[in-house]
Design a protein around this motif. Structure first.
Motif, PDB file in Angstrom:
ATOM      1  N   UNK A 103      56.957  -5.165 -52.149  1.00 22.45           N
ATOM      2  CA  UNK A 103      57.385  -4.705 -50.831  1.00 22.45           C
ATOM      3  C   UNK A 103      56.602  -5.426 -49.733  1.00 22.45           C
ATOM      4  N   UNK A 104      55.293  -5.541 -49.914  1.00 23.22           N
ATOM      5  CA  UNK A 104      54.472  -6.246 -48.927  1.00 23.22           C
ATOM      6  C   UNK A 104      54.906  -7.701 -48.796  1.00 23.22           C
ATOM      7  N   UNK A 105      55.250  -8.320 -49.910  1.00 29.31           N
ATOM      8  CA  UNK A 105      55.725  -9.707 -49.861  1.00 29.31           C
ATOM      9  C   UNK A 105      57.084  -9.794 -49.168  1.00 29.31           C
ATOM     10  N   UNK A 106      57.951  -8.837 -49.463  1.00 24.19           N
ATOM     11  CA  UNK A 106      59.263  -8.826 -48.810  1.00 24.19           C
ATOM     12  C   UNK A 106      59.122  -8.710 -47.299  1.00 24.19           C
ATOM     13  N   UNK A 107      58.201  -7.854 -46.862  1.00 22.56           N
ATOM     14  CA  UNK A 107      58.013  -7.612 -45.428  1.00 22.56           C
ATOM     15  C   UNK A 107      56.995  -8.558 -44.786  1.00 22.56           C
ATOM     16  N   UNK A 108      56.370  -9.394 -45.616  1.00 23.15           N
ATOM     17  CA  UNK A 108      55.348 -10.342 -45.146  1.00 23.15           C
ATOM     18  C   UNK A 108      54.213  -9.613 -44.424  1.00 23.15           C
ATOM     19  N   UNK A 109      53.695  -8.582 -45.078  1.00 24.71           N
ATOM     20  CA  UNK A 109      52.650  -7.749 -44.475  1.00 24.71           C
ATOM     21  C   UNK A 109      51.350  -7.857 -45.257  1.00 24.71           C
ATOM     22  N   UNK A 110      50.217  -7.632 -44.588  1.00 20.65           N
ATOM     23  CA  UNK A 110      48.936  -7.540 -45.285  1.00 20.65           C
ATOM     24  C   UNK A 110      48.958  -6.402 -46.313  1.00 20.65           C
ATOM     25  N   UNK A 111      48.049  -6.511 -47.295  1.00 22.89           N
ATOM     26  CA  UNK A 111      47.955  -5.538 -48.381  1.00 22.89           C
ATOM     27  C   UNK A 111      46.527  -5.006 -48.442  1.00 22.89           C
ATOM     28  N   UNK A 112      46.384  -3.683 -48.551  1.00 20.69           N
ATOM     29  CA  UNK A 112      45.078  -3.038 -48.694  1.00 20.69           C
ATOM     30  C   UNK A 112      44.968  -2.498 -50.113  1.00 20.69           C
ATOM     31  N   UNK A 113      43.952  -2.975 -50.832  1.00 21.41           N
ATOM     32  CA  UNK A 113      43.821  -2.713 -52.270  1.00 21.41           C
ATOM     33  C   UNK A 113      42.734  -1.695 -52.579  1.00 21.41           C
ATOM     34  N   UNK A 114      43.084  -0.745 -53.459  1.00 19.67           N
ATOM     35  CA  UNK A 114      42.117   0.171 -54.081  1.00 19.67           C
ATOM     36  C   UNK A 114      41.944  -0.283 -55.526  1.00 19.67           C
ATOM     37  N   UNK A 115      40.707  -0.531 -55.929  1.00 19.67           N
ATOM     38  CA  UNK A 115      40.423  -0.959 -57.305  1.00 19.67           C
ATOM     39  C   UNK A 115      39.186  -0.230 -57.802  1.00 19.67           C
ATOM     40  N   UNK A 116      39.338   0.540 -58.877  1.00 16.22           N
ATOM     41  CA  UNK A 116      38.188   1.215 -59.466  1.00 16.22           C
ATOM     42  C   UNK A 116      38.267   1.137 -60.979  1.00 16.22           C
ATOM     43  N   UNK A 117      37.258   0.503 -61.568  1.00 16.14           N
ATOM     44  CA  UNK A 117      37.145   0.303 -63.011  1.00 16.14           C
ATOM     45  C   UNK A 117      38.398  -0.374 -63.575  1.00 16.14           C
ATOM     46  N   UNK A 118      38.953  -1.289 -62.777  1.00 15.05           N
ATOM     47  CA  UNK A 118      40.147  -2.022 -63.194  1.00 15.05           C
ATOM     48  C   UNK A 118      40.138  -3.430 -62.611  1.00 15.05           C
ATOM     49  N   UNK A 119      38.939  -3.988 -62.431  1.00 13.57           N
ATOM     50  CA  UNK A 119      38.786  -5.235 -61.679  1.00 13.57           C
ATOM     51  C   UNK A 119      39.684  -6.359 -62.164  1.00 13.57           C
ATOM     52  N   UNK A 120      39.633  -6.651 -63.455  1.00 15.85           N
ATOM     53  CA  UNK A 120      40.376  -7.800 -63.961  1.00 15.85           C
ATOM     54  C   UNK A 120      41.876  -7.582 -63.879  1.00 15.85           C
ATOM     55  N   UNK A 121      42.309  -6.370 -64.208  1.00 16.36           N
ATOM     56  CA  UNK A 121      43.751  -6.117 -64.179  1.00 16.36           C
ATOM     57  C   UNK A 121      44.302  -6.132 -62.761  1.00 16.36           C
ATOM     58  N   UNK A 122      43.533  -5.619 -61.807  1.00 12.29           N
ATOM     59  CA  UNK A 122      43.971  -5.684 -60.410  1.00 12.29           C
ATOM     60  C   UNK A 122      44.146  -7.140 -59.990  1.00 12.29           C
ATOM     61  N   UNK A 123      43.175  -7.978 -60.296  1.00 10.16           N
ATOM     62  CA  UNK A 123      43.287  -9.386 -59.927  1.00 10.16           C
ATOM     63  C   UNK A 123      44.465 -10.051 -60.638  1.00 10.16           C
ATOM     64  N   UNK A 124      44.638  -9.754 -61.923  1.00 12.14           N
ATOM     65  CA  UNK A 124      45.736 -10.356 -62.680  1.00 12.14           C
ATOM     66  C   UNK A 124      47.091  -9.981 -62.083  1.00 12.14           C
ATOM     67  N   UNK A 125      47.266  -8.707 -61.756  1.00 14.19           N
ATOM     68  CA  UNK A 125      48.547  -8.257 -61.198  1.00 14.19           C
ATOM     69  C   UNK A 125      48.789  -8.886 -59.832  1.00 14.19           C
ATOM     70  N   UNK A 126      47.759  -8.944 -58.999  1.00 10.82           N
ATOM     71  CA  UNK A 126      47.912  -9.596 -57.689  1.00 10.82           C
ATOM     72  C   UNK A 126      48.365 -11.046 -57.852  1.00 10.82           C
ATOM     73  N   UNK A 127      47.767 -11.749 -58.797  1.00 12.48           N
ATOM     74  CA  UNK A 127      48.164 -13.132 -59.043  1.00 12.48           C
ATOM     75  C   UNK A 127      49.604 -13.214 -59.547  1.00 12.48           C
ATOM     76  N   UNK A 128      49.936 -12.359 -60.521  1.00  7.02           N
ATOM     77  CA  UNK A 128      51.268 -12.392 -61.132  1.00  7.02           C
ATOM     78  C   UNK A 128      52.367 -12.058 -60.130  1.00  7.02           C
ATOM     79  N   UNK A 129      52.055 -11.203 -59.169  1.00  4.26           N
ATOM     80  CA  UNK A 129      53.061 -10.793 -58.189  1.00  4.26           C
ATOM     81  C   UNK A 129      53.068 -11.661 -56.929  1.00  4.26           C
ATOM     82  N   UNK A 130      52.316 -12.751 -56.949  1.00  4.07           N
ATOM     83  CA  UNK A 130      52.381 -13.711 -55.855  1.00  4.07           C
ATOM     84  C   UNK A 130      51.577 -13.355 -54.629  1.00  4.07           C
ATOM     85  N   UNK A 131      50.619 -12.441 -54.776  1.00  5.94           N
ATOM     86  CA  UNK A 131      49.827 -12.052 -53.609  1.00  5.94           C
ATOM     87  C   UNK A 131      48.916 -13.169 -53.120  1.00  5.94           C
ATOM     88  N   UNK A 132      48.625 -14.147 -53.990  1.00  6.90           N
ATOM     89  CA  UNK A 132      47.783 -15.280 -53.600  1.00  6.90           C
ATOM     90  C   UNK A 132      48.554 -16.601 -53.675  1.00  6.90           C
TER      91      UNK A 132
END
Length: 281
Positions: free
Chosen positions: A118-147
């Motif tokens: 949704x953030x990519x569709x709207x071209x909006x900034x994203x605010x991330x909550x990550x707790x005890x899931x560091x690697x998976x959060x980064x992996x998902x962000x990469x896979x979904x094109x956030x970077x």
């Protein structure tokens, strides 16, 4: 002078009297702006209401991983509608929380991915909550094109006065914010080089918090924001009380101490960084 980049004036545990007291405290403080962050549909609506009511308030809308159990596509449609309202500047806070597991992990992952889309569709900034899931959060962000290069092309480059990212005076900006960053300095370095920004909260003021201190030492001020996450994570010297946005001053003062800069320098820099990140003129 200060920008509290992550607060919950919309917290459901606050009475109206407490909220009014908080608003009065903000008005009489050194704060110029507060970002009221949604964590479910109701709080996102309230954040939008606050942004319309208070000149110093802006909003982010989204569903926190704690609240994704039972989420459906209609709720996502309503979040999308809220995201288009005036003074709504980001999708968030979204992510994964494997500490409490209040929502099943598969549902956390599903709605994290859908809200990044949704953030990519709207071209909006994203605010991330990550707790005890560091690697998976980064992996998902990469896979979904956030970077992705495409996403970075939507936003202006950000200052990089030390050449930290690519040895130049500017660096790509993916407009991805790791709120209340609690990872290692090495993880912080990886995120910044991907195009992310890190937000520092009250725990940096806690005695013996070497991990966050190391992050502040390592990461140039160009890539840092300050926040309260109020009413949580109250900084010293108010630890034990409910947090309030004006207390972000103490986090900024600690960052200044670690960086060997003045409080005014940190306040001005982190405010400018937040305004750039959220696209506030």
């Amino acid at each position: 002078m200060l920008f509290d980049s992550h607060a919950h004036l919309n917290n459901e545990g606050m009475t109206e009297e407490e909220r009014e007291e908080t608003v009065r405290a903000i008005k009489s403080s050194q704060l110029d702006y507060v970002m009221d962050i949604g964590f479910d549909l109701a709080s996102s609506r309230l954040a939008v209401e606050h942004a319309g009511k208070y000149p110093w308030c802006y909003a982010a809308v989204g569903v926190h991983p704690h609240d994704t159990e039972g989420m459906d596509d209609m709720q996502l449609v309503m979040i999308k509608g809220l995201a288009k309202k005036n003074k709504v500047k980001a999708i968030g806070e979204i992510g994964l929380d494997f500490h409490y597991d209040y929502s099943p992990r598969d549902e956390q992952r599903e709605w994290f991915r859908k809200q990044i889309r949704l953030a990519n569709e709207l071209r909006m900034p994203i605010v991330i909550h990550s707790r005890e899931a560091d690697q998976e959060v980064m992996d998902i962000l990469k896979e979904e094109g956030a970077f992705s290069d495409e996403r970075k092309s939507w936003f202006h480059e950000r200052p990089d006065t030390t050449g930290f990212v690519k040895g130049d005076t500017a660096a790509p900006d993916a407009r991805v914010l790791l709120h209340c960053f609690s990872g290692s300095a090495e993880l912080g370095r990886q995120y910044v080089k991907l195009g992310a920004t890190l937000s520092i909260a009250g725990p940096v003021t806690y005695k013996n918090n070497r991990k966050t201190t190391a992050v502040v030492e390592e990461i140039p001020i160009d890539f840092l924001l300050v926040e309260t996450d109020s009413p949580y994570l109250t900084p010293e010297p108010y630890r034990g009380r409910k947090n309030m946005s004006p207390y972000v001053e103490h986090t900024a003062r600690k960052v200044a101490e670690i960086k060997g800069l003045t409080f005014e320098e940190i306040a001005v820099a982190t405010k400018a960084n937040a305004m750039r990140f959220f696209g506030i003129k």
